[in-house]
Write a protein that holds these residues in place. Structure first.
Motif, PDB file in Angstrom:
ATOM      1  N   ASN A   1       1.172  -0.985   0.102  1.00 36.43           N
ATOM      2  CA  ASN A   1       0.003   0.288  -0.052  1.00 36.43           C
ATOM      3  C   ASN A   1       0.962   1.140  -0.065  1.00 36.43           C
ATOM      4  O   ASN A   1       1.919   1.197   0.449  1.00 36.43           O
ATOM      5  CB  ASN A   1      -0.935  -0.022   1.030  1.00 36.43           C
ATOM      6  N   TYR A   2       0.103   2.135  -0.494  1.00 38.54           N
ATOM      7  CA  TYR A   2       1.135   3.579  -0.624  1.00 38.54           C
ATOM      8  C   TYR A   2       1.653   4.174   0.689  1.00 38.54           C
ATOM      9  O   TYR A   2       2.791   4.518   0.628  1.00 38.54           O
ATOM     10  CB  TYR A   2       0.203   4.654  -1.385  1.00 38.54           C
ATOM     11  N   PRO A   3       0.684   4.257   1.819  1.00 36.01           N
ATOM     12  CA  PRO A   3       1.297   4.740   3.121  1.00 36.01           C
ATOM     13  C   PRO A   3       2.479   3.981   3.628  1.00 36.01           C
ATOM     14  O   PRO A   3       3.432   4.710   3.980  1.00 36.01           O
ATOM     15  CB  PRO A   3      -0.001   4.956   4.003  1.00 36.01           C
ATOM     16  N   THR A   4       2.578   3.002   3.461  1.00 39.01           N
ATOM     17  CA  THR A   4       3.739   2.057   3.891  1.00 39.01           C
ATOM     18  C   THR A   4       4.733   2.442   2.934  1.00 39.01           C
ATOM     19  O   THR A   4       6.116   2.748   3.677  1.00 39.01           O
ATOM     20  CB  THR A   4       3.388   0.695   3.922  1.00 39.01           C
ATOM     21  N   TYR A   5       4.811   2.409   1.774  1.00 40.34           N
ATOM     22  CA  TYR A   5       5.911   2.593   1.021  1.00 40.34           C
ATOM     23  C   TYR A   5       6.524   4.343   0.947  1.00 40.34           C
ATOM     24  O   TYR A   5       7.639   4.559   1.100  1.00 40.34           O
ATOM     25  CB  TYR A   5       5.737   2.605  -0.653  1.00 40.34           C
ATOM     26  N   ARG A   6       5.584   5.399   1.520  1.00 34.29           N
ATOM     27  CA  ARG A   6       5.930   6.484   1.529  1.00 34.29           C
ATOM     28  C   ARG A   6       6.521   6.766   2.893  1.00 34.29           C
ATOM     29  O   ARG A   6       7.532   7.558   2.755  1.00 34.29           O
ATOM     30  CB  ARG A   6       4.528   7.502   1.277  1.00 34.29           C
ATOM     31  N   LEU A   7       6.062   6.033   3.828  1.00 37.70           N
ATOM     32  CA  LEU A   7       6.625   6.056   5.099  1.00 37.70           C
ATOM     33  C   LEU A   7       8.193   5.594   5.068  1.00 37.70           C
ATOM     34  O   LEU A   7       8.968   6.273   5.707  1.00 37.70           O
ATOM     35  CB  LEU A   7       5.835   5.389   6.353  1.00 37.70           C
ATOM     36  N   ALA A   8       8.262   4.428   4.711  1.00 35.91           N
ATOM     37  CA  ALA A   8       9.687   3.650   4.555  1.00 35.91           C
ATOM     38  C   ALA A   8      10.567   4.493   3.732  1.00 35.91           C
ATOM     39  O   ALA A   8      11.599   4.491   3.920  1.00 35.91           O
ATOM     40  CB  ALA A   8       9.253   2.399   3.999  1.00 35.91           C
ATOM     41  N   THR A   9      10.161   4.842   2.370  1.00 40.12           N
ATOM     42  CA  THR A   9      10.997   5.419   1.475  1.00 40.12           C
ATOM     43  C   THR A   9      11.495   7.136   1.678  1.00 40.12           C
ATOM     44  O   THR A   9      12.689   7.427   1.931  1.00 40.12           O
ATOM     45  CB  THR A   9      10.328   5.657  -0.112  1.00 40.12           C
ATOM     46  N   ASP A  10      10.538   7.647   2.126  1.00 39.72           N
ATOM     47  CA  ASP A  10      10.986   9.104   2.514  1.00 39.72           C
ATOM     48  C   ASP A  10      11.350   9.364   3.916  1.00 39.72           C
ATOM     49  O   ASP A  10      12.348  10.248   4.256  1.00 39.72           O
ATOM     50  CB  ASP A  10       9.729  10.151   2.148  1.00 39.72           C
ATOM     51  N   TYR A  11      10.584   8.904   4.832  1.00 36.42           N
ATOM     52  CA  TYR A  11      10.793   9.127   6.376  1.00 36.42           C
ATOM     53  C   TYR A  11      12.062   8.086   6.943  1.00 36.42           C
ATOM     54  O   TYR A  11      12.960   8.668   7.564  1.00 36.42           O
ATOM     55  CB  TYR A  11       9.631   9.057   7.055  1.00 36.42           C
ATOM     56  N   TRP A  12      11.974   6.866   6.662  1.00 34.17           N
ATOM     57  CA  TRP A  12      13.036   6.195   7.504  1.00 34.17           C
ATOM     58  C   TRP A  12      14.149   5.522   6.353  1.00 34.17           C
ATOM     59  O   TRP A  12      14.985   4.730   6.963  1.00 34.17           O
ATOM     60  CB  TRP A  12      12.164   5.039   8.113  1.00 34.17           C
ATOM     61  N   LYS A  13      14.081   5.755   5.186  1.00 38.98           N
ATOM     62  CA  LYS A  13      15.016   5.449   4.243  1.00 38.98           C
ATOM     63  C   LYS A  13      15.026   4.134   4.201  1.00 38.98           C
ATOM     64  O   LYS A  13      16.307   3.594   4.163  1.00 38.98           O
ATOM     65  CB  LYS A  13      16.481   6.200   4.418  1.00 38.98           C
ATOM     66  N   ILE A  14      13.985   3.222   4.256  1.00 34.69           N
ATOM     67  CA  ILE A  14      14.388   1.980   4.054  1.00 34.69           C
ATOM     68  C   ILE A  14      13.753   1.447   2.755  1.00 34.69           C
ATOM     69  O   ILE A  14      12.613   1.765   2.162  1.00 34.69           O
ATOM     70  CB  ILE A  14      13.127   1.216   5.294  1.00 34.69           C
ATOM     71  N   ASN A  15      14.516   0.575   2.146  1.00 37.46           N
ATOM     72  CA  ASN A  15      14.120  -0.235   1.161  1.00 37.46           C
ATOM     73  C   ASN A  15      13.228  -1.290   1.107  1.00 37.46           C
ATOM     74  O   ASN A  15      13.485  -2.395   2.045  1.00 37.46           O
ATOM     75  CB  ASN A  15      15.282  -0.621   0.395  1.00 37.46           C
ATOM     76  N   LEU A  16      11.679  -1.076   0.806  1.00 37.08           N
ATOM     77  CA  LEU A  16      10.666  -2.205   0.784  1.00 37.08           C
ATOM     78  C   LEU A  16      10.733  -3.247  -0.063  1.00 37.08           C
ATOM     79  O   LEU A  16      11.190  -2.943  -1.385  1.00 37.08           O
ATOM     80  CB  LEU A  16       9.609  -1.644   1.112  1.00 37.08           C
ATOM     81  N   PHE A  17      10.676  -4.550   0.020  1.00 36.00           N
ATOM     82  CA  PHE A  17      10.644  -5.597  -0.999  1.00 36.00           C
ATOM     83  C   PHE A  17       9.262  -6.411  -0.654  1.00 36.00           C
ATOM     84  O   PHE A  17       9.208  -7.415   0.121  1.00 36.00           O
ATOM     85  CB  PHE A  17      11.683  -6.614  -0.848  1.00 36.00           C
ATOM     86  N   ILE A  18       8.058  -6.030  -1.318  1.00 30.26           N
ATOM     87  CA  ILE A  18       6.809  -6.435  -1.169  1.00 30.26           C
ATOM     88  C   ILE A  18       6.279  -6.658  -2.660  1.00 30.26           C
ATOM     89  O   ILE A  18       6.222  -5.971  -3.650  1.00 30.26           O
ATOM     90  CB  ILE A  18       5.943  -5.314  -0.616  1.00 30.26           C
ATOM     91  N   PRO A  19       5.662  -7.781  -2.899  1.00 25.50           N
ATOM     92  CA  PRO A  19       5.200  -8.283  -4.199  1.00 25.50           C
ATOM     93  C   PRO A  19       3.958  -7.447  -4.598  1.00 25.50           C
ATOM     94  O   PRO A  19       3.343  -6.937  -3.350  1.00 25.50           O
ATOM     95  CB  PRO A  19       4.846  -9.965  -3.970  1.00 25.50           C
ATOM     96  N   LEU A  20       3.833  -7.061  -5.639  1.00 25.53           N
ATOM     97  CA  LEU A  20       2.655  -6.262  -6.076  1.00 25.53           C
ATOM     98  C   LEU A  20       1.312  -7.163  -6.100  1.00 25.53           C
ATOM     99  O   LEU A  20       1.425  -8.160  -6.504  1.00 25.53           O
ATOM    100  CB  LEU A  20       2.868  -5.655  -7.406  1.00 25.53           C
ATOM    101  N   ARG A  21       0.227  -6.475  -5.769  1.00 28.05           N
ATOM    102  CA  ARG A  21      -1.130  -7.159  -5.640  1.00 28.05           C
ATOM    103  C   ARG A  21      -1.517  -7.394  -7.057  1.00 28.05           C
ATOM    104  O   ARG A  21      -0.966  -6.692  -8.074  1.00 28.05           O
ATOM    105  CB  ARG A  21      -2.028  -6.482  -4.964  1.00 28.05           C
ATOM    106  N   GLU A  22      -2.254  -8.473  -7.374  1.00 26.55           N
ATOM    107  CA  GLU A  22      -2.718  -8.605  -8.853  1.00 26.55           C
ATOM    108  C   GLU A  22      -3.530  -7.542  -9.515  1.00 26.55           C
ATOM    109  O   GLU A  22      -3.881  -7.405 -10.545  1.00 26.55           O
ATOM    110  CB  GLU A  22      -3.331 -10.134  -8.942  1.00 26.55           C
ATOM    111  N   THR A  23      -4.216  -6.659  -8.553  1.00 27.05           N
ATOM    112  CA  THR A  23      -5.057  -5.517  -8.945  1.00 27.05           C
ATOM    113  C   THR A  23      -4.294  -4.524  -9.501  1.00 27.05           C
ATOM    114  O   THR A  23      -4.836  -3.587 -10.169  1.00 27.05           O
ATOM    115  CB  THR A  23      -5.938  -5.154  -7.968  1.00 27.05           C
TER     116      THR A  23
END
Length: 271
Positions: free
Chosen positions: A89-111
């Motif tokens: 989901n976008y909020p998790t990516y936004r927090l991790a990328t911009d605020y905590w500088k964490i690279n997330l590895f999450i498969p995309l949903r089929e939708t």
């Protein structure tokens, strides 16, 4: 029914008022109780953080809470984290990328549909995984992440991999770029945090980090099967958290004991 200002129920007794009904998608059934969420060390398959929530709490809500607790409360130092599709989901990516500088590895949903994303005209089209496609209908080659400008660099596959035997010429080579360096395209995570991750999807490095998530599945097996948390009939949040903590401590003790025996065996072999 209401009797003298107090609620009375003669049909059931709620021994665990903090529990709730939730859906177990893996077993395709509804469950009543709690859910245990863990952050684990991928190198040693050890639990480092435990959160206990009612069963109706979705994983997407717990993921930012786990990251916040690990970074801001416990002061853990890490730059990569892998989760399952439920955390896409976008909020998790936004927090991790911009605020905590964490690279997330999450498969995309089929939708997920790439056609929903609006991109600059410099990019002709791209795959559902966020990889630009050139005029020759081939995926461009990732040339790394530019930290100073927060963007990913992509180069022409023909020029970047000159030793590729399957690609010796391209009819659109001069049309794309007359430079010897070849066509260059940039993608920015801020366009779409889920598609344009700092480490591009489906690259060997992305697959390497995500494969380390298998340690979390092994850890879940140890807690539920080896230490039989799924067979415990206790009630109450405090009791459940206590049992999960004790099981996690035992897993750490097992790892220490295994390491001591390994060091002892190596010492005997040297002698």
């Amino acid at each position: 029914m209401i009797f003298r200002g107090k609620f009375r129920c003669n049909y059931r007794k709620l021994h665990d008022p903090d529990a709730a009904w939730g859906y177990d998608s893996y077993h395709d059934r509804f469950v009543y109780g709690h859910s245990i969420h863990l952050l684990s060390d991928s190198k040693n398959d050890l639990p480092v953080l435990i959160k206990l929530t009612p069963a109706n709490r979705h994983d997407s809500v717990i993921t930012p809470l786990l990251l916040f607790s690990a970074k801001n409360i416990h002061q853990y130092s890490f730059t990569n984290a892998a989760f399952d599709t439920a955390s896409d989901n976008y909020p998790t990516y936004r927090l991790a990328t911009d605020y905590w500088k964490i690279n997330l590895f999450i498969p995309l949903r089929e939708t997920t549909k790439s056609s929903q994303i609006k991109l600059p005209r410099s990019i002709i089209k791209f795959t559902d995984k966020g990889t630009p496609v050139c005029l020759n209908n081939m995926e461009m080659y990732c040339w790394g992440f530019c930290k100073d400008r927060s963007r990913i660099k992509w180069r022409c596959l023909l020029v970047a991999l000159k030793s590729t035997p399957d690609l010796k010429s391209c009819p659109h080579h001069l049309q794309c770029s007359t430079s010897d360096y070849g066509r260059v395209v940039f993608t920015k995570p801020e366009w779409d945090y889920r598609l344009f991750t700092p480490i591009p999807r489906e690259t060997p490095l992305w697959e390497k980090y995500y494969d380390e998530r298998s340690g979390c599945e092994r850890l879940n097996k140890r807690l539920t099967k080896d230490y039989k948390l799924d067979e415990i009939k206790t009630t109450g949040t405090k009791r459940w958290f206590f049992r999960a903590t004790i099981a996690s401590i035992c897993i750490h003790i097992d790892a220490w004991w295994t390491q001591l025996n390994r060091e002892k065996s190596n010492t005997q072999l040297k002698e």
